[in-house]
Design a protein around this motif. Structure first.
Motif, PDB file in Angstrom:
ATOM      1  N   PRO A   1       8.406  -2.189  -2.395  1.00 23.70           N
ATOM      2  CA  PRO A   1       8.294  -0.830  -2.917  1.00 23.70           C
ATOM      3  C   PRO A   1       9.631  -0.283  -3.372  1.00 23.70           C
ATOM      4  O   PRO A   1      10.673  -0.570  -2.779  1.00 23.70           O
ATOM      5  N   ILE A   2       9.598   0.493  -4.424  1.00 25.66           N
ATOM      6  CA  ILE A   2      10.802   1.105  -4.966  1.00 25.66           C
ATOM      7  C   ILE A   2      10.731   2.599  -4.673  1.00 25.66           C
ATOM      8  O   ILE A   2       9.803   3.293  -5.094  1.00 25.66           O
ATOM      9  N   PHE A   3      11.722   3.087  -3.918  1.00 29.09           N
ATOM     10  CA  PHE A   3      11.813   4.503  -3.595  1.00 29.09           C
ATOM     11  C   PHE A   3      13.079   5.081  -4.198  1.00 29.09           C
ATOM     12  O   PHE A   3      14.109   4.409  -4.262  1.00 29.09           O
ATOM     13  N   ASN A   4      12.996   6.341  -4.639  1.00 26.56           N
ATOM     14  CA  ASN A   4      14.208   6.987  -5.132  1.00 26.56           C
ATOM     15  C   ASN A   4      15.002   7.557  -3.961  1.00 26.56           C
ATOM     16  O   ASN A   4      14.657   7.340  -2.789  1.00 26.56           O
ATOM     17  N   LYS A   5      16.059   8.289  -4.247  1.00 28.17           N
ATOM     18  CA  LYS A   5      16.933   8.801  -3.192  1.00 28.17           C
ATOM     19  C   LYS A   5      16.237   9.782  -2.263  1.00 28.17           C
ATOM     20  O   LYS A   5      16.670  10.005  -1.131  1.00 28.17           O
TER      21      LYS A   5
ATOM     22  N   GLY B   1       0.803  -1.206   0.000  1.00 29.83           N
ATOM     23  CA  GLY B   1       0.000   0.000   0.000  1.00 29.83           C
ATOM     24  C   GLY B   1       0.836   1.256   0.000  1.00 29.83           C
ATOM     25  O   GLY B   1       0.298   2.352   0.073  1.00 29.83           O
ATOM     26  N   GLU B   2       2.164   1.118  -0.101  1.00 30.10           N
ATOM     27  CA  GLU B   2       3.013   2.306  -0.061  1.00 30.10           C
ATOM     28  C   GLU B   2       2.813   3.224  -1.269  1.00 30.10           C
ATOM     29  O   GLU B   2       3.256   4.370  -1.247  1.00 30.10           O
ATOM     30  N   GLY B   3       2.136   2.719  -2.294  1.00 30.50           N
ATOM     31  CA  GLY B   3       1.836   3.544  -3.458  1.00 30.50           C
ATOM     32  C   GLY B   3       0.355   3.864  -3.559  1.00 30.50           C
ATOM     33  O   GLY B   3      -0.144   4.193  -4.639  1.00 30.50           O
ATOM     34  N   GLY B   4      -0.354   3.754  -2.424  1.00 29.72           N
ATOM     35  CA  GLY B   4      -1.795   3.988  -2.423  1.00 29.72           C
ATOM     36  C   GLY B   4      -2.580   2.689  -2.404  1.00 29.72           C
ATOM     37  O   GLY B   4      -2.013   1.589  -2.490  1.00 29.72           O
ATOM     38  N   PHE B   5      -3.879   2.803  -2.298  1.00 21.84           N
ATOM     39  CA  PHE B   5      -4.728   1.628  -2.118  1.00 21.84           C
ATOM     40  C   PHE B   5      -4.622   0.622  -3.264  1.00 21.84           C
ATOM     41  O   PHE B   5      -4.718  -0.587  -3.058  1.00 21.84           O
TER      42      PHE B   5
ATOM     43  N   VAL C   1       4.874 -18.787   8.575  1.00 22.28           N
ATOM     44  CA  VAL C   1       4.543 -17.873   9.664  1.00 22.28           C
ATOM     45  C   VAL C   1       4.087 -16.575   9.026  1.00 22.28           C
ATOM     46  O   VAL C   1       4.847 -15.936   8.295  1.00 22.28           O
ATOM     47  N   GLY C   2       2.840 -16.210   9.274  1.00 20.32           N
ATOM     48  CA  GLY C   2       2.266 -15.017   8.669  1.00 20.32           C
ATOM     49  C   GLY C   2       2.531 -13.778   9.499  1.00 20.32           C
ATOM     50  O   GLY C   2       2.650 -13.836  10.724  1.00 20.32           O
ATOM     51  N   CYS C   3       2.630 -12.633   8.811  1.00 23.24           N
ATOM     52  CA  CYS C   3       2.870 -11.374   9.517  1.00 23.24           C
ATOM     53  C   CYS C   3       2.201 -10.228   8.779  1.00 23.24           C
ATOM     54  O   CYS C   3       1.877 -10.326   7.596  1.00 23.24           O
ATOM     55  N   LEU C   4       1.975  -9.143   9.516  1.00 28.12           N
ATOM     56  CA  LEU C   4       1.544  -7.887   8.923  1.00 28.12           C
ATOM     57  C   LEU C   4       2.781  -7.080   8.550  1.00 28.12           C
ATOM     58  O   LEU C   4       3.880  -7.346   9.042  1.00 28.12           O
ATOM     59  N   GLY C   5       2.581  -6.072   7.711  1.00 29.36           N
ATOM     60  CA  GLY C   5       3.696  -5.232   7.301  1.00 29.36           C
ATOM     61  C   GLY C   5       3.430  -3.773   7.592  1.00 29.36           C
ATOM     62  O   GLY C   5       2.982  -3.410   8.681  1.00 29.36           O
ATOM     63  N   THR C   6       3.684  -2.934   6.604  1.00 32.81           N
ATOM     64  CA  THR C   6       3.541  -1.489   6.783  1.00 32.81           C
ATOM     65  C   THR C   6       2.134  -1.107   7.187  1.00 32.81           C
ATOM     66  O   THR C   6       1.925  -0.235   8.032  1.00 32.81           O
TER      67      THR C   6
END
Length: 391
Positions: free
Chosen positions: A292-296, A70-74, A95-100
């Motif tokens: 997710p891909i983030f720039n500098k 979801g780092e780029g929206g819904f 083993v399941g987990c939540l993230g951001t």
């Protein structure tokens, strides 16, 4: 029905030679040499594993089973994982987990999905919490989550050294680890904290400080994504030299502009060459999580998705491409993980253990057959048992 796997070379994960494995009631009933089946015996299915290797079922201890991101929206929310995506890669325990996203993705949904996957045939556990501190819980605290809910075996993934984390103080972080430890002690579970590491310059500072300033054992925390950059990997090697466990992520996005990621198979080879005992190393896939891909400038510019299939692919690459001994490489997705998480019926080909088994071709190590709790899930590389809503 009794199932007998005959003539396979067994890695338990240590090599024990050519054996016949008898499966009954979802367990490994016996491991013998050259068994003879009497005529008119009870119904028996025989699988000829001549020319093949038999491994313990793989354990993936970091999977976003209800999706993540979801780092780029819904629209960038990754979908739930399907059973076939798991078993086709030889994985029989997750083993399941939540993230951001700890808001629109919650622990009740995570617990429900884990129970669904269990009903469909594999073994499942989950972590309480998510990226943020204070951690998400189902009951009143993470300690009571671990104590009272059977599938919850620890806390995670708690994010530090990452621009997406809740930027917890050291004291807040240590309180979570302490609660997880006590919850684990009182329930007989691992009570580990799965620690997400980002690109931040602080790296593992909280974990190293914990060792110096508290009585909490170093193996109570398992830092993951340790290979996401060269500098973080080097810090992880130093952490391992102190006695810590390092968790190497197998999913990757080669187009990520920011990272100088160390490929998982190569990371394993380097860690071993640096003198890190293999027992302190594990692989996890980050399956179905967003990449997710983030720039500098930390601006979102793209998205990939983690794959559980990468777990064994990287082990296979470690053996074939990087020259790591097979029985050593197998430990990072079998016995090591079972030990770290106190999953006593998993991770070994051994009498009385769960009949979670993977059969591969000896020539190229490709997966042919997968058993989960004695049920044949994959045969000749094709999935036999699919999820409820899979076509």
């Amino acid at each position: 029905m009794i199932t007998i796997i005959k003539n396979g070379e067994v890695y338990a994960p240590e090599y024990i030679g050519k054996k016949d494995i008898i499966i009954a009631g979802g367990k490994i009933e016996a491991i013998v040499e050259n068994i003879t089946i009497p005529q008119n015996f009870a119904p028996v299915k025989v699988i000829n594993a001549e020319g093949k290797l038999v491994f313990p079922g793989f354990i993936d201890a970091h999977v976003h089973i209800i999706g993540g991101g979801g780092e780029g929206g819904f629209k960038t929310r990754t979908p739930e994982i399907q059973l076939s995506d798991i078993v086709v890669g030889g994985i029989t325990t997750v083993v399941g987990c939540l993230g951001t996203d700890g808001v629109c993705r919650d622990l009740k949904a995570l617990l429900a999905k884990s129970r669904a996957l269990e009903e469909e045939g594999i073994s499942t556990y989950i972590y309480s919490g998510s990226y943020a501190i204070p951690v998400n819980t189902i009951t009143s605290s993470c300690k009571s989550d671990i104590m009272l809910i059977d599938k919850i075996i620890g806390i995670g993934e708690v994010a530090i050294s990452d621009h997406r984390s809740s930027q917890p103080t050291y004291e807040e972080f240590i309180k979570v680890v302490a609660d997880a430890r006590v919850g684990g002690l009182l329930s007989g579970k691992a009570g580990v904290v799965n620690v997400h590491l980002g690109y931040g310059e602080r790296r593992l500072q909280y974990l190293v400080r914990m060792i110096k300033e508290t009585e909490i054992p170093i193996k109570q925390v398992i830092p993951t994504h340790i290979n996401r950059s060269t500098s973080l990997f080097e810090a992880g090697i130093e952490f391992a030299k102190l006695g810590g466990i390092i968790d190497i992520t197998t999913s990757s996005d080669p187009d990520h502009l920011e990272k100088d990621e160390v490929k998982a198979s190569t990371a394993l080879k380097i860690a071993l060459e640096r003198g890190i005992p293999v027992e302190q190393i594990q692989f996890t896939s980050d399956g179905q999580g967003s990449l997710p891909i983030f720039n500098k400038k930390r601006e979102f510019i793209g998205l990939g998705i983690g794959s559980t299939k990468s777990l064994y692919i990287e082990v296979r690459d470690a053996v074939i491409k990087d020259g790591v001994d097979l029985e050593v490489a197998l430990k990072v997705i079998t016995s090591n993980v079972a030990t770290n998480l106190k999953l006593y019926n998993k991770g070994l080909v051994q009498e009385s253990k769960d009949a979670d088994l993977v059969i591969v071709n000896k020539s190229d190590l490709t997966i042919q057959t997968v058993f989960a709790k004695g049920v044949e899930m994959v045969s000749d590389g094709k999935v036999l048992v699919k999820g409820t809503f899979e076509k």
